[in-house]
Motif scaffolding. Structure first.
Motif, PDB file in Angstrom:
ATOM      1  N   UNK A 497       4.167   7.889   1.004  1.00  0.00           N
ATOM      2  CA  UNK A 497       3.716   6.779   0.324  1.00  0.00           C
ATOM      3  C   UNK A 497       4.769   5.418   0.289  1.00  0.00           C
ATOM      4  N   UNK A 498       5.795   5.740   0.029  1.00  0.00           N
ATOM      5  CA  UNK A 498       6.925   4.540   0.185  1.00  0.00           C
ATOM      6  C   UNK A 498       6.846   3.783   1.321  1.00  0.00           C
ATOM      7  N   UNK A 499       6.888   4.778   2.560  1.00  0.00           N
ATOM      8  CA  UNK A 499       6.917   4.257   4.085  1.00  0.00           C
ATOM      9  C   UNK A 499       5.890   3.208   4.288  1.00  0.00           C
ATOM     10  N   UNK A 500       4.489   4.021   3.752  1.00  0.00           N
ATOM     11  CA  UNK A 500       3.342   3.186   4.038  1.00  0.00           C
ATOM     12  C   UNK A 500       3.260   1.883   3.385  1.00  0.00           C
ATOM     13  N   UNK A 501       3.612   1.966   2.052  1.00  0.00           N
ATOM     14  CA  UNK A 501       3.782   0.681   1.239  1.00  0.00           C
ATOM     15  C   UNK A 501       4.540  -0.295   1.793  1.00  0.00           C
ATOM     16  N   UNK A 502       5.858   0.104   2.380  1.00  0.00           N
ATOM     17  CA  UNK A 502       6.724  -0.522   3.084  1.00  0.00           C
ATOM     18  C   UNK A 502       6.186  -1.390   4.389  1.00  0.00           C
ATOM     19  N   UNK A 503       5.367  -0.622   5.267  1.00  0.00           N
ATOM     20  CA  UNK A 503       4.698  -1.055   6.289  1.00  0.00           C
ATOM     21  C   UNK A 503       3.812  -2.185   5.950  1.00  0.00           C
ATOM     22  N   UNK A 504       2.937  -2.121   4.898  1.00  0.00           N
ATOM     23  CA  UNK A 504       2.034  -3.104   4.573  1.00  0.00           C
ATOM     24  C   UNK A 504       2.487  -4.373   4.075  1.00  0.00           C
ATOM     25  N   UNK A 505       3.812  -4.098   3.365  1.00  0.00           N
ATOM     26  CA  UNK A 505       4.531  -5.280   2.499  1.00  0.00           C
ATOM     27  C   UNK A 505       5.383  -6.001   3.808  1.00  0.00           C
ATOM     28  N   UNK A 506       5.877  -5.474   4.610  1.00  0.00           N
ATOM     29  CA  UNK A 506       6.695  -5.848   5.903  1.00  0.00           C
ATOM     30  C   UNK A 506       5.796  -6.893   6.571  1.00  0.00           C
ATOM     31  N   UNK A 507       4.328  -6.379   6.682  1.00  0.00           N
ATOM     32  CA  UNK A 507       3.429  -7.301   7.805  1.00  0.00           C
ATOM     33  C   UNK A 507       2.879  -8.149   6.827  1.00  0.00           C
TER      34      UNK A 507
END
Length: 746
Positions: A497-507
C-alpha cells in the motif's frame, strides 16, 4: 562521565570537540565509547535536526563537550543536514567554533575517506584523525604507514578499533594534547589548486563571502569558495547562503559550462590526484598470499549473488520476515503469560486492599487493566527490535534497501527512501527523522507521506490481540501457521500500500525527475551485541515511558469517560435489588451468583450512559458500515493519542464490565464472548480483518503528525497526511467488510 574538580589556574571553559566522518566508519560507536552511553539529544542551533552530545573528562580536571555531526561523504552540501556538517566543523554561524575536530575514517577505505580529511584540513581547524577499523585492516594483511600519513597530513593520526575498544585511550591522550597546543594540528591546505581557470573561479567567489566565514584567512576563504562552487545550484536546499554568494557561483558555473568545463570534476580530480599519488606509501599492497579477510570477501560476493538476486533475494527477504513475525507469537508467549499473571495478581491485591467503590474501580479498571493491556506486548516489541538490530548490524538491511531500489524507482521514490521506510516497521517518528539523509526536499516529503503506512510496532499489539483472539492457531495445508501467515500478510499489505501510494503521489503532487541511488554496502559481520542491546533498551525505555505517561494519562481519561456521569437514582435501584437478595433465604452460591449478575447489570448500565459511550454512539453511524460497534468507536478515539492505546481502551471498556469479586477473564476472552442484542457475535474474523486493515491505513498517531509538522515546518502536510490516510482506511475497510458479507463471510 564525571571528572574531578579543575585545579587552580585551569580555565573552566569547556572545550568543544566535534566528531565527524563518513557514514559506516564506526563514528557513532567511537562517539559512544569515547563519551560513555550517557549522551543527550538536542537540536542544532536554529534548526530541528537532532544531534547527540555528551562529555568526558580530561586529566587536568576540565570537562570536554563532544558533539556528533551527521555523517557525510564530503563537505559538499545540497541538503539542510549536509549544511550542518560544514557549519559544525568549520564553526560557521549559527554553530559555535569547535576547539578540535575528531575525524573518524575507515582505514579499509582509505582513499575515499581521505577526500573529506583534505576538505576539513583546508578549513584551517585543529584536527585529529581517528583511523578506525584497524582490526579489519590487519585481518586483510595490510599495515597503514601511520608516521608517513601523519607527516603528509600534518595532523595527529591514531589507529582505533572502536567496536573492540582499542586505541581509545591513545585517542583521549591525543585529544588532550591537541587541545593544549591546537596549532600543532592546524596545518592548512595539503592540496592547492593550480589550474588558472579554477583559480579564477575561486577569485570571483572568495571576495563576496561573509567576513565571519573567512575570518580574514585567505586559505580558509579559498576552501569555502571551493565548497560554494561544488554545493550551490538551483536545486540545493541550503538556507544560510547570502544571495551575493549564490549569484557569484551561478555566474562562474554558467561561464564554466559555456567553456566546456565542469568545476566539480576539476576539484574532485585535483584532490584525488593528491591522494592517489601517496596511497601506495600510505597503504602498501598486501602480500600475494590469500588472507582470511580475502576469503571472507569472496564468500561475501557469493552470498550477495543470492541475497541481491531480484527474485531469490526478495523471496528470502519474505521468508526471513515470516520467520521473524512467527517467532513473535511462539517465543513471546511465555513472557506475555507472565505479564498477564502479574497484572491479574495486582488486580487481586487492589480488590483485597481497597474497599469496594470508586477508588477500587479506578485502580483496577483504570490503572491496572488499562496499562497492563499494553505492557503485555512488551516481549513481542523487544523481539521485533532485536531482529531489526541483528539485520542492521549484520549488513543485511543495506542489501534489502539495494534490492528494493528497482521497485522504489519504478514507484517514483528514491531507493534510499526504503531505509527510513524499513525503520517505519519499528516506529514512524524516527523513520520520519531518518528522511534527513535524502538530498531533495521533494524526496523527503514524499517519503514522509508514505512512512506512516508501514506497519509500526505500535500496531503490533492491535494485530496480536485481533489475530490471537479471532483466528485459532491452525495451519494452512498442515504446514503454514495461520497466525504467523496473517501477521506477515499485514506487513506485506502495508508495504504494498505504501508503494502504491508513493506511485500515485509521485505522479501527481510530487512530479520530479528521479535521481540515482548511491548506497555503500557494508561488509557482512557479526552484530555488535552491546549496540544491539543498547538499541533494545532505548526502545524498551521509550515504550515503558509511553505506557507510564501518555498511555497512562489516556487510560485514566478514558476510564473517567466510561465511568461518569453517575446516576444516583439508578445506583439506588441496584442497591435495593442487592438488599432484597441478601434478605432472602437462599443458598450462598445462588445468592453470590445473583449479586454478581446485578453488579454486571449495573456496570453495563453505567457504561451505556457514560460520556465515552455517548462519543462512541455518535461515531457509530460512520463506522457501522465497517463492522464496528460503539465500543470499537471508543477504542478508535483513544487510539489517536497512540495506536497501542486502542488495546488499553478496550481493556478499560471490557474491564469495566468484569464481575466484581470474581476472577476477571482476559481481554481476549471478553472480546470473543461479546455478542449483539440479537445474540450474534460482535467480533468475527471478517470484523477482525476489517479492523486490522483500518489500523494499517489510518494515521492514528499524534506523535507522527507532530514529527511531520516539525520536519516540513508546515501544518499543510500533516493535515493532508491525516486526511488522505483516514479516507483510504475507511474506504478500504468498507470494501473488505461489505464484500465479505456479500460473499457470505458473516
Amino acid at each position: 562521565m564525571s571528572a574531578p574538580a579543575a585545579p587552580a589556574g585551569i580555565s573552566t571553559k569547556r572545550p568543544l570537540v566535534v566528531v565527524a566522518g563518513n557514514p559506516n566508519t564506526g563514528k557513532t560507536t567511537l562517539f559512544n565509547r569515547l563519551t560513555g552511553t550517557d549522551h543527550k539529544v538536542a537540536n542544532y542551533p536554529g534548526v530541528t535536526v537532532e544531534r547527540h552530545s555528551a562529555t568526558f573528562g580530561l586529566s587536568d580536571g576540565r570537562v570536554v563537550d563532544v558533539v556528533d555531526v551527521p555523517g557525510a561523504y564530503s563537505l559538499s552540501a545540497r541538503s539542510r543536514e549536509e549544511e550542518l556538517a560544514i557549519q559544525a566543523i568549520g564553526g560557521i554561524a549559527p554553530s559555535p567554533r569547535p576547539d578540535l575536530v575528531v575525524l573518524v575514517a575507515d582505514a579499509t577505505q582509505l582513499s575515499r575517506n581521505l577526500y573529506m580529511v583534505l576538505q576539513v584540513l583546508e578549513l584551517g581547524v585543529p584536527v585529529v584523525v581517528a583511523m578506525n577499523m584497524a582490526d579489519l585492516l590487519a585481518e586483510r594483511g595490510q599495515t597503514l604507514a601511520v608516521e608517513k600519513l601523519r607527516r603528509e597530513l600534518g595532523v595527529p593520526v591514531v589507529m582505533t578499533a572502536a567496536s573492540r575498544g582499542r586505541g581509545l585511550e591513545e585517542l583521549r591522550r591525543q585529544i588532550e594534547a591537541t587541545l593544549a597546543d591546537p596549532d600543532a594540528a592546524r596545518p592548512g591546505s595539503r592540496w592547492i589548486p593550480d589550474d588558472p581557470a579554477l583559480l579564477a573561479d575561486i577569485a570571483a567567489v572568495a571576495p563576496v563571502l561573509p567576513p565571519d566565514w573567512t575570518r580574514g584567512d585567505p586559505a580558509r576563504a579559498r576552501a569555502i569558495a571551493l565548497w560554494a562552487l561544488l554545493s550551490l545550484d538551483e536545486l540545493d536546499e541550503l538556507e544560510a547562503v547570502p544571495d551575493a554568494v549564490r549569484d557569484a557561483v551561478a555566474r562562474r558555473r554558467a561561464a564554466a559550462a559555456a567553456a566546456g568545463r565542469a568545476i566539480d570534476a576539476d576539484v574532485i580530480r585535483g584532490r584525488y590526484a593528491w591522494i592517489d599519488a601517496r596511497m601506495e606509501s600510505f597503504l602498501p599492497a598486501p602480500a600475494e598470499a590469500r588472507t582470511p579477510a580475502q576469503a571472507r570477501s569472496s564468500r561475501t560476493e557469493r552470498i550477495d549473488a543470492v541475497l541481491l538476486h531480484p527474485v531469490a533475494g526478495f523471496a528470502i527477504f519474505l521468508l526471513v520476515m515470516g520467520i521473524v513475525f512467527q517467532s513473535l507469537f511462539s517465543w513471546a508467549e511465555p513472557g506475555i503469560h507472565a505479564i498477564e499473571s502479574l497484572f491479574s495478581y495486582l488486580a487481586g491485591i487492589s480488590r483485597a486492599w481497597l474497599p469496594a467503590g470508586l477508588a477500587q474501580e479506578f485502580v483496577e479498571g483504570g490503572l491496572i487493566s488499562g496499562v497492563g493491556s499494553v505492557v503485555v506486548f512488551l516481549p513481542q516489541i523487544l523481539l521485533l527490535f532485536f531482529f531489526i538490530g541483528l539485520m542492521e548490524d549484520s549488513g543485511y538491511m543495506a542489501r534489502v534497501a539495494f534490492l528494493m531500489d528497482r521497485i522504489m524507482r519504478a514507484m517514483g521514490l528514491h531507493g534510499r527512501a526504503f531505509v527510513p521506510m524499513l525503520s517505519g516497521y519499528a516506529c514512524a517518528v524516527p523513520a520520519i527523522l531518518a528522511t534527513r539523509t535524502m538530498e531533495r526536499q521533494r524526496d523527503r516529503t514524499l517519503t514522509m507521506m508514505v512512512i506512516p503506512l508501514m506497519t509500526c510496532s505500535a500496531r503490533l499489539p492491535v494485530y496480536t490481540l485481533i489475530i490471537a483472539t479471532l483466528f485459532p492457531p491452525s495451519h494452512v495445508f498442515g504446514l503454514v501457521p495461520v497466525q504467523g501467515l496473517l501477521m506477515v500478510a499485514m506487513y506485506v499489505f502495508s508495504t504494498l500500500t505504501a508503494l502504491v501510494a508513493a506511485t500515485v503521489l509521485s505522479r501527481t503532487l510530487f512530479k520530479a525527475p528521479a535521481v540515482p541511488l548511491i548506497l555503500e554496502m557494508p561488509p557482512y559481520r557479526l552484530p555488535h551485541w552491546p549496540s544491539v542491546l543498547r538499541m533494545m533498551w532505548q526502545r524498551t525505555r521509550s515504550f515503558l515511558e509511553g505506557a507510564g505517561t501518555v498511555i497512562l494519562a489516556c487510560t485514566v481519561a478514558l476510564w473517567l469517560l466510561l465511568s461518569f456521569p453517575r446516576n444516583a437514582a439508578a445506583n439506588e435501584g441496584f442497591e435495593a435489588q442487592r438488599a432484597s437478595i441478601r434478605a432472602q433465604s437462599i443458598e450462598p452460591a445462588e445468592r453470590d451468583a445473583r449479586l454478581a449478575s446485578i453488579d454486571s447489570e449495573e456496570k453495563s448500565a453505567r457504561l451505556r450512559g457514560s460520556y465515552g459511550a455517548r462519543l462512541g454512539h455518535a461515531l457509530e453511524p460512520a463506522i457501522e458500515p465497517l463492522g464496528f460497534d460503539w465500543k470499537i468507536g471508543v477504542g478508535l478515539i483513544g487510539a489517536f493519542a497512540a495506536r497501542e492505546v486502542f488495546v488499553s481502551t478496550m481493556g478499560v471498556v471490557y474491564g469495566a464490565e468484569a464481575e466484581n469479586g470474581a476472577t476477571s477473564p482476559t481481554l481476549r476472552e471478553k472480546i470473543k464472548a461479546e455478542t449483539r442484542a440479537d445474540g450474534r457475535p460482535v467480533y468475527t474474523p471478517l470484523v477482525g480483518l476489517s479492523l486490522m486493515i483500518f489500523f494499517a491505513l489510518a494515521c492514528q498517531c499524534m506523535s507522527t503528525l507532530a514529527a511531520v509538522r516539525r520536519e516540513t515546518r508546515s501544518w499543510a502536510w500533516p493535515v493532508f497526511l491525516f486526511a488522505y490516510m483516514s479516507a483510504l482506511a475507511w474506504i478500504t475497510s468498507f470494501v473488505v467488510y461489505q464484500a465479505g458479507r456479500w460473499i457470505g463471510f458473516a
